[in-house]
Design a protein around this motif. Structure first.
Motif, PDB file in Angstrom:
ATOM      1  N   UNK A  55       0.665  -1.315   0.025  1.00  0.00           N
ATOM      2  CA  UNK A  55      -0.013   0.060  -0.001  1.00  0.00           C
ATOM      3  C   UNK A  55       0.753   1.264   0.146  1.00  0.00           C
ATOM      4  N   UNK A  56       1.834   1.305   0.612  1.00  0.00           N
ATOM      5  CA  UNK A  56       2.777   2.314   0.654  1.00  0.00           C
ATOM      6  C   UNK A  56       3.336   2.623  -0.698  1.00  0.00           C
ATOM      7  N   UNK A  57       3.758   1.679  -1.277  1.00  0.00           N
ATOM      8  CA  UNK A  57       4.489   1.857  -2.477  1.00  0.00           C
ATOM      9  C   UNK A  57       3.225   2.150  -3.494  1.00  0.00           C
ATOM     10  N   UNK A  58       2.066   1.731  -3.623  1.00  0.00           N
ATOM     11  CA  UNK A  58       1.108   2.066  -4.554  1.00  0.00           C
ATOM     12  C   UNK A  58       0.756   3.788  -4.026  1.00  0.00           C
ATOM     13  N   UNK A  59       0.798   3.982  -3.013  1.00  0.00           N
ATOM     14  CA  UNK A  59       0.629   5.448  -2.672  1.00  0.00           C
ATOM     15  C   UNK A  59       1.818   6.332  -3.213  1.00  0.00           C
ATOM     16  N   UNK A  60       3.002   5.789  -3.201  1.00  0.00           N
ATOM     17  CA  UNK A  60       4.233   6.551  -3.662  1.00  0.00           C
ATOM     18  C   UNK A  60       3.777   6.633  -5.193  1.00  0.00           C
ATOM     19  N   UNK A  61       3.597   5.610  -5.776  1.00  0.00           N
ATOM     20  CA  UNK A  61       3.106   5.550  -7.582  1.00  0.00           C
ATOM     21  C   UNK A  61       1.813   6.513  -7.430  1.00  0.00           C
ATOM     22  N   UNK A  62       0.865   6.651  -6.745  1.00  0.00           N
ATOM     23  CA  UNK A  62      -0.251   7.497  -6.819  1.00  0.00           C
ATOM     24  C   UNK A  62       0.416   9.182  -6.941  1.00  0.00           C
ATOM     25  N   UNK A  63       1.340   9.299  -5.873  1.00  0.00           N
ATOM     26  CA  UNK A  63       1.969  10.793  -5.815  1.00  0.00           C
ATOM     27  C   UNK A  63       2.855  11.069  -7.076  1.00  0.00           C
ATOM     28  N   UNK A  64       3.903  10.016  -7.373  1.00  0.00           N
ATOM     29  CA  UNK A  64       4.806  10.246  -8.400  1.00  0.00           C
ATOM     30  C   UNK A  64       4.519   9.873  -9.843  1.00  0.00           C
ATOM     31  N   UNK A  65       3.430   9.104 -10.022  1.00  0.00           N
ATOM     32  CA  UNK A  65       3.113   8.580 -11.380  1.00  0.00           C
ATOM     33  C   UNK A  65       4.128   7.706 -11.900  1.00  0.00           C
ATOM     34  N   UNK A  66       5.124   7.160 -11.144  1.00  0.00           N
ATOM     35  CA  UNK A  66       5.960   6.236 -11.551  1.00  0.00           C
ATOM     36  C   UNK A  66       5.986   4.999 -11.013  1.00  0.00           C
ATOM     37  N   UNK A  67       5.984   3.873 -11.801  1.00  0.00           N
ATOM     38  CA  UNK A  67       5.616   2.584 -11.290  1.00  0.00           C
ATOM     39  C   UNK A  67       6.247   1.640 -12.392  1.00  0.00           C
ATOM     40  N   UNK A  68       6.884   0.377 -11.823  1.00  0.00           N
ATOM     41  CA  UNK A  68       7.291  -0.588 -12.607  1.00  0.00           C
ATOM     42  C   UNK A  68       7.198  -2.104 -11.931  1.00  0.00           C
ATOM     43  N   UNK A 502      17.837   4.610   8.020  1.00  0.00           N
ATOM     44  CA  UNK A 502      17.810   4.639   6.640  1.00  0.00           C
ATOM     45  C   UNK A 502      18.794   6.045   6.556  1.00  0.00           C
ATOM     46  N   UNK A 503      19.750   5.806   5.651  1.00  0.00           N
ATOM     47  CA  UNK A 503      20.837   6.934   5.597  1.00  0.00           C
ATOM     48  C   UNK A 503      20.285   8.052   4.553  1.00  0.00           C
ATOM     49  N   UNK A 504      19.173   7.645   3.726  1.00  0.00           N
ATOM     50  CA  UNK A 504      18.684   8.352   2.926  1.00  0.00           C
ATOM     51  C   UNK A 504      17.221   8.118   2.720  1.00  0.00           C
ATOM     52  N   UNK A 505      16.253   8.775   3.044  1.00  0.00           N
ATOM     53  CA  UNK A 505      14.829   8.488   3.252  1.00  0.00           C
ATOM     54  C   UNK A 505      14.420   8.197   1.872  1.00  0.00           C
ATOM     55  N   UNK A 506      14.840   8.894   0.775  1.00  0.00           N
ATOM     56  CA  UNK A 506      14.412   8.807  -0.556  1.00  0.00           C
ATOM     57  C   UNK A 506      14.570   7.337  -1.056  1.00  0.00           C
ATOM     58  N   UNK A 507      15.320   6.679  -0.430  1.00  0.00           N
ATOM     59  CA  UNK A 507      15.303   5.117  -0.604  1.00  0.00           C
ATOM     60  C   UNK A 507      13.982   4.244  -0.451  1.00  0.00           C
ATOM     61  N   UNK A 508      13.135   4.709   0.223  1.00  0.00           N
ATOM     62  CA  UNK A 508      11.814   4.275   0.385  1.00  0.00           C
ATOM     63  C   UNK A 508      10.838   4.431  -0.534  1.00  0.00           C
ATOM     64  N   UNK A 509      11.280   5.216  -1.759  1.00  0.00           N
ATOM     65  CA  UNK A 509      10.471   5.761  -2.732  1.00  0.00           C
ATOM     66  C   UNK A 509       9.790   4.578  -3.423  1.00  0.00           C
ATOM     67  N   UNK A 510      10.394   3.634  -3.767  1.00  0.00           N
ATOM     68  CA  UNK A 510       9.830   2.386  -4.399  1.00  0.00           C
ATOM     69  C   UNK A 510      10.636   1.282  -4.017  1.00  0.00           C
ATOM     70  N   UNK A 511       9.951   0.148  -4.467  1.00  0.00           N
ATOM     71  CA  UNK A 511      10.494  -1.054  -3.981  1.00  0.00           C
ATOM     72  C   UNK A 511      11.717  -1.818  -4.350  1.00  0.00           C
TER      73      UNK A 511
END
Length: 658
Positions: A55-68, A502-511
């Motif tokens: 669900x977290x990564x789906x929400x990130x996709x909803x926000x960013x428009x990027x998914x694979x 996590x040294x860089x929080x952006x690492x959680x942006x996608x799976x």
């Protein structure tokens, strides 16, 4: 193949004489009740770790428009479909589970596809088993793909049966589309045709043996099956029909392949160009490549097509086609224990129905025996291919055994009705007792394990161990923490300890980029925090999240500038990287909430500042004390820097999956 329809006799029971419209109404009523059973209190249970990460990564996709496609979260069906749901209805546990609940509720309707192979009473019984089996009910209220696969593959099987029985090719398209959608939901949809093929070979062997006993040669038996499929009364007529319509069948075969690939590409193609290097090599997403194709440039679409087909297959093989290093007997025992807890009635009725059908006067029906073989293969096979002990794997055996179980259930009902017709009080009482025992077992299991339960995996066999049973977390996060993150001016949430670091929080942006980090151990907390980020919307300060591994960062920080929410482990750590004993003495002005996580893991402790309103306008300077590289960079917040994460391997330590 015999149609399996009942023969006409002088005396037929009431349940055998159910008119088609009555059976249809019964199935529709069962479906309506099953839908109600799935949506009531659907969002009440706290998210399982598996639900939370997807669900977290789906929400990130909803926000960013990027998914694979990433194999770690299985097929793209839920991310693609739930992205639309989240965009329309907003993210929550309810909306996350809604699609699975609706598809699971529709499963009884699939029983109607088999009405040429089953009595009307058996069709109704099959619909009831699909609707109210405790395992199917529990995992229809769970954001996971196993029920989706089961429903779509049952529809695919029904399409094949209807195509054979009616000789209408449109049913082949139903089967192909359903199978392709199932494969987009989760990769183990591939195991269904394997089970069907194995069961079909056993049925063919039995058919050949019976023919041999009657003096029929194997070639004649095989020709009879082919004749039945083509609707020709003789071998010569079948051959001439093939010759006359060979071109039509070739076109149909091509159309089926194209249809299958269209569905696969639609779901597996990247969106928004995907995650970029090194995760994917395409620059266009699905829709951008189609625009380029319409503009006369086929190159982007060719790249997207290759990524959605060959690229998907390579990723699937690389991730899942690995040896399973676990004890087969241990996993089999867990599987059987789950069958007893959530499918005892179905399993017992399946044995009754199989024996009754196998030795009936007209001989066994192929569909009933296929269901039994399919179920046995599932019970024996899933403990080999699964990577964790998970109750949801039993769903795939339940849907198979439901076919012979429906025969057994309808048989018991017919016995009761016939006894009533004959004024046989003892027979009526016996049938009533048996049916009440079946209904009671199903009702008790559903009630105690689906609804009236704390979802503790040590007490509930249907619950997988990565499920928190602390319901207090939801109101804490949805109310108190939501208000804090909305009003606070600085950092909102600080995770303490190596396990969460996590040294860089952006690492959680996608799976694709969370391997080697502490992000997985934050679940399900990360999902609820991300919901608050989304709900605050663009233009808001956003939810700032960071982490530290040093207790001195908490000790040295100005008290007013310390984040209003601090999260740490209650005790212990797999990494020996710290817990509340290191920082509790510095957080005396915080409310303490302990949240059970899952099976083997230490509990969360959530510290919430008691007087956070007084410090809401104070900019936090906790980052001044953190290690270099640990500044927060939540790229979902407006204005946050766009960081290209360092390539990281897929997560190798997971509390859930499978």
């Amino acid at each position: 193949m015999a149609t399996g329809t009942p023969s006409t006799t002088d005396r037929r029971s009431l349940t055998d004489r159910l008119p088609t419209n009555a059976a249809l109404l019964a199935v529709l009523a069962i479906t309506a009740v099953g839908l109600l059973a799935r949506v009531v209190a659907l969002g009440t249970r706290i998210a399982h770790q598996d639900e939370a990460r997807v669900a977290y990564w789906i929400l990130r996709y909803t926000e960013s428009g990027a998914f694979e496609y990433r194999p770690v979260i299985h097929g793209p069906f839920l991310p693609i479909v739930n992205q639309w749901v989240f965009s329309a209805l907003g993210p929550s546990d309810f909306t996350g589970r809604l699609v699975v609940a609706l598809v699971g509720a529709a499963m009884p309707l699939a029983a109607l596809l088999f009405r040429t192979r089953l009595r009307d009473s058996e069709v109704v019984a099959l619909a009831a088993l699909f609707a109210f089996n405790p395992l199917l009910l529990y995992y229809s209220r769970f954001m996971r793909s196993d029920v989706l696969i089961a429903v779509f593959m049952v529809v695919a099987l029904g399409g094949l049966v209807r195509a054979y029985d009616t000789r209408h090719r449109r049913w082949l398209f139903v089967a192909v589309v359903a199978a392709a959608v199932a494969l987009s939901a989760k990769e183990n949809a591939l195991l269904y045709p394997v089970c069907w093929l194995a069961g079909g070979l056993l049925l063919l062997d039995a058919r050949l043996l019976r023919g041999h006993a009657r003096g029929v040669r194997p070639r004649e038996t095989l020709a009879g099956l082919l004749h039945g499929a083509l609707g020709a009364p003789s071998y010569e007529r079948a051959r001439s029909r093939v010759r006359a319509r060979g071109g039509h069948w070739l076109l149909t075969a091509v159309a089926l392949v194209v249809t299958f690939l269209a569905v696969i590409v639609f779901f597996y193609a990247p969106r928004g160009g995907g995650y970029g290097e090194p995760y994917s090599s395409v620059e266009y997403g699905l829709y951008g490549s189609l625009d380029a194709l319409l503009g006369g440039d086929p190159g982007p679409f060719a790249a997207v097509f290759e990524e959605a087909t060959l690229g998907t297959w390579d990723a699937l093989v690389d991730h899942w086609a690995k040896s399973r290093d676990h004890s087969y007997l241990d996993y089999l025992q867990h599987y059987l224990n789950t069958m007893v807890a959530g499918a005892l009635a179905v399993s017992t009725l399946a044995v009754v129905g199989t024996l009754a059908d196998r030795y009936r006067e007209e001989g066994p029906r192929d569909l009933v025996m296929l269901g039994f073989f399919w179920g046995v293969f599932s019970v024996a096979g899933y403990p080999i291919v699964t990577d964790i002990r998970a109750p949801w794997a039993v769903v795939h055996a339940v849907v198979a055994l439901a076919f012979p179980a429906a025969v057994g259930l309808a048989l018991l009902a017919r016995w009761g009705v016939e006894a009533l017709d004959d004024a046989d009080r003892e027979g009526v009482a016996l049938a009533a007792v048996v049916l009440l025992l079946v209904a009671g077992q199903v009702g008790y299991a559903a009630g105690t394990q689906v609804y009236f339960t704390d979802h503790d995996s040590t007490e509930n066999q249907l619950v997988q161990y990565a499920q928190s049973s602390t319901q207090e977390l939801k109101p804490l996060l949805d109310e108190q923490v939501a208000e804090i993150t909305r009003e606070n001016a600085g950092t909102d949430v600080l995770y303490y300890g190596q396990e969460f670091y996590i040294a860089n929080e952006s690492l959680a942006n996608h799976p694709g980029s969370t391997g080697g980090t502490g992000w997985f151990d934050r679940l399900p907390m990360a999902w609820y925090v991300e919901q608050q980020e989304y709900r605050q919307g663009r233009g808001s300060p956003g939810v700032a999240v960071t982490s530290t591994i040093r207790a001195n960062d908490v000790k040295r920080t100005d008290r007013a500038a310390l984040p209003p929410v601090v999260i740490a482990l209650a005790n212990g750590s797999r990494t020996d990287g710290g817990n509340i004993s290191d920082i509790d003495q510095y957080l005396t002005d915080y409310e303490v909430h302990e949240v059970q996580r899952y099976g083997y893991a230490s509990a969360f402790v959530v510290y919430v500042r008691e007087d956070w309103e007084a410090h809401a306008d104070v900019e936090s300077h906790v980052f001044d004390a953190l290690e270099p590289g640990s500044q927060p960079s939540n790229t979902s917040a407006p204005g946050a820097p766009s960081l290209q994460p360092t390539p990281a391997p897929e997560a190798t330590v997971r509390a859930a999956g499978g």
